[in-house]
Write an enzyme that holds these catalytic residues in place. Sequence first.
Site: not given
Length: 471
Positions: A49, A54, A60, A75, A118, A145, A211, A230, A247
């Site tokens: 879309t 966009r 980012q 983004r 998101h 946002h 990320d 991990r 741990k």
Amino acid sequence: MGACRTDDFNSSTAHELTSFRDLRFSKHVHDNVHGYIYLDPIFLKFVDTEQFQRLRELKQLGVAHMVYPGAVHSRFEHSLGVYWLAGEAIHKLKLHQGLELGIDNFDIQTVKLAGLLHDVGHGPFSHLFEREFLPKVLTGLEWSHEHMSVEMIDHIVDEHNIEIDSEKIKRVKEMILASSKYALPKSAKEKQFLYDIVANGRNGIDVDKFDYIVRDSRACGLGCSFQFERVMETMRVLGDEICYRAKEYLTIHKLFATRADLYRTVYRHAKVKAIELMVVDALVQANDYLNIASHIQDPSQYWKLDDTILKTIETAPNEELKEARDLVLRIRRRDLYQFCNEYSVPKDKLENFKDVTAQDIICSQKSGGVILREEDVAVSNVRIDLTRGKHNPLESIKFFKDYESEEKFPIPDDRISHLLPTSYQDMIVRVYSKKPELVGVVSEAFENFQLKTYGVKAQVHATPERKKRRI
């Protein structure tokens, strides 16, 4: 529940992924962080879309690429990465605890869709748009946002007639708001651990951070010793909350420490901030003519707003945009606001600290010589923390001893190491001169402000005059 071995995990994961999606009907995209990312048809309906595409036009890291040339990722790719990691996280939980947690295909699709969407309501230039530009032109407005992402999802569904379960969309929107101050509705109390995956308001550990920490570090040419794999391998749900093996305490601490380091070296870099201050001033100057802020009132208009607004200002011939255009030209020619100096607010002053303003600096100027005006000075109050302000985010995290244990518990810092920090927030005040010829005057006024406020000069950099004397 026994510990998961890596080789067992890889084969089990492959089996699980195959059972949850038929790759014949998936589109695969190669990502430079996670490798191949597979998009099932339901997710492609959103990706294909104009509103989601966009995100390709939103860098980012905003203007950080003007200091770190490699930081041109968008983004769009970040959203695909969060989508993929959200899917990996819930598949691992299902693999290990699926029967007891009741994870079904509805849950899997909901979590992955929340990861994908998101940031669909994100503004231009990273967080600058909502945190610095909008407050200058729309006083008293509460806008985020995340809230726009929720509105944009409804707009996309309606605009493109996407057939999708309304309850699924409702849950997706709740998950996107989970890290914000918006209170979760009662429906979010069911399987609440699912709300910890994408935007974790409980303790800040989520795949969004996984990320962008790895992606941003790589793009800026920085090393990243944090291993999100991990953390994901050892997570387990206890009492409807994602908990982590004891741990891995230091691994999780490294997540927050790496994020803080990125803020210090990249996101809040002194020259990046100088450019951001100029972009904000340009947007404010252009706002009356271009009605930039009015876009936030309607998703059908908002999606048209992206980083190219600077090019619009730069190339427009209109006289009304001359001041904004001149600022963009200064950025292009590297005629930036000049960094004068900075100081770190003393620890004992943090509790009652109030943001320093340009007015504070000019009021500290000694009489005689050039008279500073408020528009000559820019001040940046930089906060760097571990996601919880002055508090330790690890205090909100629950751990378990081993995979046979049913008990979850917090771990105090002093049980791990006395080398861990005792303070969790830095507050740095930076001052810039908007005109190169006023650097010395602004620097002196800044020194006077510190003497008046703290009785000492807390800055660590030499003033421009002293730098010249050393040459």
